[in-house]
Design an enzyme around this catalytic site. Structure first.
Site, short mmCIF file in Angstrom:
data_model
loop_
_atom_site.label_atom_id
_atom_site.label_comp_id
_atom_site.label_asym_id
_atom_site.label_seq_id
_atom_site.Cartn_x
_atom_site.Cartn_y
_atom_site.Cartn_z
N SER A 26 32.78 11.85 -8.37
CA SER A 26 31.49 11.95 -7.68
C SER A 26 30.34 12.36 -8.59
CB SER A 26 31.61 12.91 -6.51
OG SER A 26 32.15 14.14 -6.92
N HIS A 35 33.55 7.68 -2.62
CA HIS A 35 32.44 6.95 -3.25
C HIS A 35 32.78 5.49 -3.51
CE1 HIS A 35 29.86 10.41 -3.83
NE2 HIS A 35 30.96 11.09 -4.10
N LYS A 87 29.00 8.48 3.56
CA LYS A 87 28.31 7.92 2.39
C LYS A 87 27.95 6.45 2.63
CE LYS A 87 29.84 11.71 -0.30
NZ LYS A 87 31.00 12.42 -0.78
C1 PLP Z 1 31.46 13.73 -0.33
C2 PLP Z 1 32.87 13.83 -0.71
C3 PLP Z 1 33.82 14.36 0.16
C4 PLP Z 1 33.43 15.01 1.45
O1 PLP Z 1 33.04 14.09 2.41
P1 PLP Z 1 32.07 14.57 3.62
O2 PLP Z 1 32.28 13.52 4.64
O3 PLP Z 1 30.69 14.59 3.06
O4 PLP Z 1 32.54 15.91 4.05
C5 PLP Z 1 35.14 14.34 -0.21
N1 PLP Z 1 35.52 13.82 -1.41
C6 PLP Z 1 34.63 13.32 -2.28
C7 PLP Z 1 35.11 12.75 -3.57
C8 PLP Z 1 33.27 13.32 -1.96
O5 PLP Z 1 32.39 12.86 -2.84
#
Ligand code: PLP
Length: 392
Positions: free
Chosen positions: A179, A207, A238
């Protein structure tokens, strides 16, 4: 409570205090945001496919709220489990080529729920050093041995697997796309090691879901590895532009999670509007490949222009393009200079990234076209000079 003010003062002294800043959607202008009344190009959101403002999703959300209520009222194991959940989970399983799926409140809850259900005392979890904080927290909560391997280093992972050969159960867990660095995991190598050592493999596609694959399946299915990825985890927060988390796997895994994942059992089901919105978003994610195509194209040219300008973008190989500057104060200065140029791109500092690797993390969206991103690259160059993170 005096110690809190002291600690905060110390954080601010090393440019590590965080503050909440308000951003307002720029009505009618996708890929932009408003801060203190100023219109900025938004290069810090994870809205990869430009779906956060999609009217079809908004309509589905309003309809679901109107028809099914504002709140679910209870945990899914009590009376909060609406039919829409089942519909969404069947769609997810089919999309991923898995037997079954399970929706969680968000990606964070999915990770802590799953890891805590698959590993405990006497087990070992092998985790890439740059994995997301929710994975780290899941391992800590599980009380399993936390074996952190060097970033994308299968040799180090093998060494740790050998060292923990006698652990009762072994779980290898990785981000598919990291990320904060935007590089990809070596999934093929992880599959070979999981087979050799009889370990389980969990991949976090937060991602990559929506971003890769003909229908946005993410990396593992696109690479044909879905049989070997025992736990496919992702988020609707996302690329989907809504909210929520999910896990895909075989039927017994999902039945186990329904029994054991505390983040699912002891938490209220998502509001019906969210599930309605996610179903609409999944349809768009699968169908509208042009969003992925545009994203890949603009990312390629954008990354090349930053490299040509002399920035260190690391091993970025995705719509996450970090510019690593090292020092936290320099990253903040760079962020401020970017804002003056009309770009919202937030400084990422330790402990989110390792010490000495503070950065600006640019994220692209299919809402941005090539001409916008070309102009942005030039502004970023200017801001870099002004902030002293780029030498002529
Ligand atoms: C953003 C993210 C999460 C968490 O997801 P949310 O739905 O925002 O709680 C988990 N793992 C990774 C790699 C992320 O980038």
């Amino acid at each position: 409570m005096d110690w809190i003010e002291k600690e905060l003062h110390a954080l601010a002294g090393v440019s590590l205090e965080r503050e909440l800043v308000e951003y307002t959607p720029a009505n009618g202008l996708p890929g932009h945001t408003m801060r203190e009344g100023r219109l900025l190009l938004d290069l810090s959101s994870n809205d990869y496919l430009g779906l956060t403002g999609h009217p079809v999703i908004a309509a589905a959300m309003s309809r679901a709220a109107h028809d099914e209520g504002n709140g679910a009222g209870a945990s899914r194991l009590v009376t909060g489990n609406r039919p829409a959940y089942g519909r969404l989970e069947r769609m997810l399983a089919e999309w991923q080529g898995k037997e079954a799926a399970l929706v969680f409140a968000n990606g964070y809850a999915a990770n802590i729920g799953v890891i805590g259900s698959l590993a405990g005392r006497g087990d070992a979890v092998f985790s890439d050093r740059l994995n997301h904080a929710s994975i780290v927290d899941g391992i800590a909560l599980s009380r399993a041995e936390h074996a952190r391997y060097r970033h994308n280093d299968p040799e180090h992972l093998r060494w740790l697997l050998e060292k923990n050969r006698h652990a009762r159960r072994k779980l290898i867990v990785t981000d598919a796309v990291f990320s904060m660095d935007g590089d990809k995991a070596m999934l093929g190598e992880l599959v070979l090691l999981k087979r050799e050592f009889g370990a389980m493999l969990m991949v976090d596609e937060a991602h990559s879901g929506g971003v890769y694959g003909r229908h946005g399946e993410g990396l593992s299915r696109t690479l044909g590895l879905q049989e070997d990825v025992d736990v496919h985890m992702g988020t609707f927060s996302k690329a989907f532009g809504v909210y929520g988390g999910y896990v895909c796997g075989n039927r017994s895994l999902i039945r186990w999670l329904i029994n054991k994942a505390r983040a699912l059992v002891y938490s209220t089901a998502l509001p019906p509007a969210v599930i309605g919105g996610v179903i609409a978003a999944l349809e768009l994610v699968r169908k509208e490949a042009w969003r992925r195509e545009r994203l890949t194209e603009t990312t390629g040219t954008f990354r090349a222009s930053l490299r040509a300008a002399g920035f260190d973008v690391g091993y970025s190989d995705s719509p996450i393009v970090p510019v690593i500057v090292g020092d936290s104060a320099a990253a903040l200065r760079f962020g401020a200079a970017l804002a003056e140029e009309g770009i919202a791109a937030v400084a990422i500092r330790p402990p989110t990234v390792p010490g000495g690797t503070a950065r600006i993390r640019f994220t692209l969206s299919s809402s941005h076209d090539d001409s916008v991103m070309k102009a942005a690259a030039e502004k970023i160059r200017k801001a870099g000079m002004k902030a002293g993170v780029l030498t002529p």
